[in-house]
Design a protein around this motif. Structure first.
Motif, PDB file in Angstrom:
ATOM      1  N   SER A  49       0.825  -1.208   0.000  1.00  0.00           N
ATOM      2  CA  SER A  49       0.000   0.000   0.000  1.00  0.00           C
ATOM      3  C   SER A  49       0.861   1.262   0.000  1.00  0.00           C
ATOM      4  N   SER A  50       2.038   1.218   0.643  1.00  0.00           N
ATOM      5  CA  SER A  50       2.936   2.380   0.637  1.00  0.00           C
ATOM      6  C   SER A  50       3.406   2.695  -0.776  1.00  0.00           C
ATOM      7  N   VAL A  51       3.813   1.665  -1.507  1.00  0.00           N
ATOM      8  CA  VAL A  51       4.226   1.853  -2.906  1.00  0.00           C
ATOM      9  C   VAL A  51       3.026   2.285  -3.747  1.00  0.00           C
ATOM     10  N   GLY A  52       1.867   1.688  -3.469  1.00  0.00           N
ATOM     11  CA  GLY A  52       0.654   2.026  -4.206  1.00  0.00           C
ATOM     12  C   GLY A  52       0.262   3.479  -4.028  1.00  0.00           C
ATOM     13  N   ILE A  53       0.410   4.008  -2.801  1.00  0.00           N
ATOM     14  CA  ILE A  53       0.088   5.411  -2.529  1.00  0.00           C
ATOM     15  C   ILE A  53       0.965   6.333  -3.369  1.00  0.00           C
ATOM     16  N   ALA A  54       2.266   6.030  -3.403  1.00  0.00           N
ATOM     17  CA  ALA A  54       3.187   6.850  -4.191  1.00  0.00           C
ATOM     18  C   ALA A  54       2.792   6.837  -5.670  1.00  0.00           C
ATOM     19  N   LEU A  55       2.408   5.676  -6.186  1.00  0.00           N
ATOM     20  CA  LEU A  55       2.007   5.574  -7.592  1.00  0.00           C
ATOM     21  C   LEU A  55       0.696   6.304  -7.859  1.00  0.00           C
ATOM     22  N   ILE A  56      -0.252   6.229  -6.903  1.00  0.00           N
ATOM     23  CA  ILE A  56      -1.526   6.946  -7.048  1.00  0.00           C
ATOM     24  C   ILE A  56      -1.267   8.427  -7.267  1.00  0.00           C
ATOM     25  N   PHE A  57      -0.399   9.004  -6.444  1.00  0.00           N
ATOM     26  CA  PHE A  57      -0.167  10.449  -6.544  1.00  0.00           C
ATOM     27  C   PHE A  57       0.774  10.810  -7.686  1.00  0.00           C
ATOM     28  N   PHE A  58       1.592   9.868  -8.117  1.00  0.00           N
ATOM     29  CA  PHE A  58       2.377  10.101  -9.332  1.00  0.00           C
ATOM     30  C   PHE A  58       1.432  10.221 -10.526  1.00  0.00           C
ATOM     31  N   PHE A  59       0.492   9.298 -10.630  1.00  0.00           N
ATOM     32  CA  PHE A  59      -0.488   9.351 -11.720  1.00  0.00           C
ATOM     33  C   PHE A  59      -1.392  10.578 -11.584  1.00  0.00           C
ATOM     34  N   GLN A  70      -2.466   9.965  20.401  1.00  0.00           N
ATOM     35  CA  GLN A  70      -1.246   9.285  19.968  1.00  0.00           C
ATOM     36  C   GLN A  70      -0.054   9.949  20.659  1.00  0.00           C
ATOM     37  N   ASN A  71       0.437   9.334  21.720  1.00  0.00           N
ATOM     38  CA  ASN A  71       1.496   9.936  22.532  1.00  0.00           C
ATOM     39  C   ASN A  71       2.764  10.205  21.735  1.00  0.00           C
ATOM     40  N   ASN A  72       3.039   9.337  20.780  1.00  0.00           N
ATOM     41  CA  ASN A  72       4.258   9.489  19.984  1.00  0.00           C
ATOM     42  C   ASN A  72       4.013  10.209  18.662  1.00  0.00           C
ATOM     43  N   PHE A  73       2.925  11.005  18.608  1.00  0.00           N
ATOM     44  CA  PHE A  73       2.620  11.738  17.374  1.00  0.00           C
ATOM     45  C   PHE A  73       3.743  12.722  17.077  1.00  0.00           C
ATOM     46  N   ASN A  74       4.304  12.623  15.882  1.00  0.00           N
ATOM     47  CA  ASN A  74       5.460  13.426  15.499  1.00  0.00           C
ATOM     48  C   ASN A  74       5.185  14.089  14.161  1.00  0.00           C
ATOM     49  N   PHE A  75       5.047  15.424  14.185  1.00  0.00           N
ATOM     50  CA  PHE A  75       4.749  16.151  12.961  1.00  0.00           C
ATOM     51  C   PHE A  75       5.841  15.970  11.914  1.00  0.00           C
ATOM     52  N   SER A  76       7.098  15.999  12.338  1.00  0.00           N
ATOM     53  CA  SER A  76       8.199  15.871  11.382  1.00  0.00           C
ATOM     54  C   SER A  76       8.163  14.516  10.686  1.00  0.00           C
ATOM     55  N   GLU A  77       7.824  13.455  11.433  1.00  0.00           N
ATOM     56  CA  GLU A  77       7.736  12.117  10.846  1.00  0.00           C
ATOM     57  C   GLU A  77       6.557  12.030   9.882  1.00  0.00           C
ATOM     58  N   ILE A  78       5.425  12.632  10.294  1.00  0.00           N
ATOM     59  CA  ILE A  78       4.235  12.626   9.437  1.00  0.00           C
ATOM     60  C   ILE A  78       4.532  13.320   8.109  1.00  0.00           C
ATOM     61  N   TYR A  79       5.137  14.497   8.183  1.00  0.00           N
ATOM     62  CA  TYR A  79       5.388  15.242   6.950  1.00  0.00           C
ATOM     63  C   TYR A  79       6.503  14.611   6.121  1.00  0.00           C
ATOM     64  N   PHE A  80       7.416  13.908   6.772  1.00  0.00           N
ATOM     65  CA  PHE A  80       8.424  13.173   6.004  1.00  0.00           C
ATOM     66  C   PHE A  80       7.746  12.101   5.149  1.00  0.00           C
ATOM     67  N   GLN A  81       6.781  11.370   5.754  1.00  0.00           N
ATOM     68  CA  GLN A  81       6.041  10.360   4.993  1.00  0.00           C
ATOM     69  C   GLN A  81       5.216  10.995   3.882  1.00  0.00           C
ATOM     70  N   LEU A  82       4.610  12.160   4.184  1.00  0.00           N
ATOM     71  CA  LEU A  82       3.825  12.852   3.172  1.00  0.00           C
ATOM     72  C   LEU A  82       4.701  13.302   2.005  1.00  0.00           C
ATOM     73  N   ILE A  83       5.901  13.790   2.328  1.00  0.00           N
ATOM     74  CA  ILE A  83       6.819  14.245   1.284  1.00  0.00           C
ATOM     75  C   ILE A  83       7.247  13.082   0.401  1.00  0.00           C
ATOM     76  N   VAL A  84       7.616  11.960   1.039  1.00  0.00           N
ATOM     77  CA  VAL A  84       8.122  10.808   0.289  1.00  0.00           C
ATOM     78  C   VAL A  84       7.016  10.118  -0.513  1.00  0.00           C
ATOM     79  N   GLN A  85       5.851   9.898   0.131  1.00  0.00           N
ATOM     80  CA  GLN A  85       4.804   9.101  -0.502  1.00  0.00           C
ATOM     81  C   GLN A  85       3.844   9.913  -1.355  1.00  0.00           C
TER      82      GLN A  85
END
Length: 325
Positions: free
Chosen positions: A36-46, A154-169
């Motif tokens: 699904s991670s690879v699929g998400i990246a392809l969805i937004f590429f298309f 979510q005690n370990n909620f991390n904005f930097s981690e979230i946006y890193f995933q958003l940037i990559v995927q």
């Protein structure tokens, strides 16, 4: 009306998650999470391949219509849901409220908005522009809205981690798609049906995995049928409140019939594609990820039904011969 096949497929995915949650286990050689991670990246590429910079530039002229639609999508929707936040009394209510709030902060859907606007004889170029821009804005705005409340769950909620995933995927694939649009855009248009099928397949995987994990942790055990009925009623009320507000604003701005239709349809819809994708990024560490998707799934099924009926009515009114004298 016929039952939408994709809605039926989502229901089947939820049923499979209930009876066969073990299929989502992370001990396989290739996990659903990786697929699904690879699929998400392809969805937004298309998605980027389908965005025409020329059409986006041309669409900037009708700025009043765009402001109304985007304000409805990212301000009116969430502000209505925020009104009920002070009345929450327990953790279960907070989780259900958060799932509705997640629905409220999502961008507008692209394909069905354009189809419905076309059916109702509305402003199709403006619909394409706003639906496309809404998806881009949502990449940045939706996580910001959710971050205001997710840290409580979510005690370990991390904005930097979230946006890193958003940037990559998401962001990088979209930019790459836009850059390659002049060369591959026509190819993406030619195979639009196949790409749509791919998008839906990835969505079904995410829905299955989210609900399988939620069923395994027993998150739905405390939810009764009456809770689901109430949740569905809240979704209906939210849709009609936003629809009425957008209708009033469009009338105050004296929009043309075509622009009013576009504002109503694009400003009152939410994207299941973006919702499922964002849920994987935002709620990957939450046991109730499946519950977070429930209002969105209900809203998706309802908006297809009611907006199709409204679009048909607009089309019939347009086709009726005008009386002379």
């Amino acid at each position: 009306m016929k039952l939408d096949k994709f809605v039926l497929a989502i229901a089947i995915a939820v049923i499979l998650a209930y009876y066969f949650p073990q299929l989502s286990a992370d001990n396989a050689y290739v996990t659903l999470n990786e697929v699904s991670s690879v699929g998400i990246a392809l969805i937004f590429f298309f998605y980027g391949l389908k965005l025409s910079p020329e059409k986006i530039k041309a669409g900037l002229k009708n700025w009043k219509l765009h402001i109304v639609i985007q304000s409805s999508t990212f301000l009116i929707f969430p502000l209505i849901v925020l009104i009920f936040y002070p009345f929450l009394q327990n953790e279960q209510q907070r989780i259900i409220w958060l799932s509705v709030f997640f629905l409220a902060v999502l961008p507008s859907t692209v394909s069905s908005s354009v189809v419905m606007v076309s059916m109702a004889k509305g402003n199709i170029p403006a619909a394409i522009f706003n639906a496309s821009i809404s998806g881009i804005i949502g990449i940045f705005v939706t996580p910001l809205w959710m971050g205001l409340f997710l840290h409580q769950q979510q005690n370990n909620f991390n904005f930097s981690e979230i946006y890193f995933q958003l940037i990559v995927q998401i962001i990088i694939p979209v930019i790459l798609g836009i850059l390659l649009q002049p060369k591959l855009g026509k190819l993406a248009t030619r195979f639009s049906k196949e790409l749509s099928m791919f998008d839906k397949s990835i969505i079904l995987l995410i829905v299955y995995k989210s609900f399988a994990e939620s069923f395994e942790t027993g998150i739905f055990s405390g939810i009764k049928w009456i809770d689901l009925v109430i949740l569905f009623m809240l979704v209906l009320v939210l849709f009609f409140m936003v629809y009425a507000i957008v209708y009033t604003i469009s009338s105050l701005f004296s929009f043309s019939r075509e622009d009013k239709i576009t504002a109503l349809f694009c400003g009152s819809k939410k994207s299941l594609v973006h919702g499922t994708v964002f849920s994987k990024v935002l709620f990957s560490n939450l046991a109730f990820a499946g519950l977070m998707l429930l209002p969105l799934m209900l809203f998706h099924a309802f908006q297809l039904l009611i907006v199709s009926i409204i679009a048909g009515r607009f089309a019939r009114e347009q086709n009726q011969p005008k009386k002379v004298g």
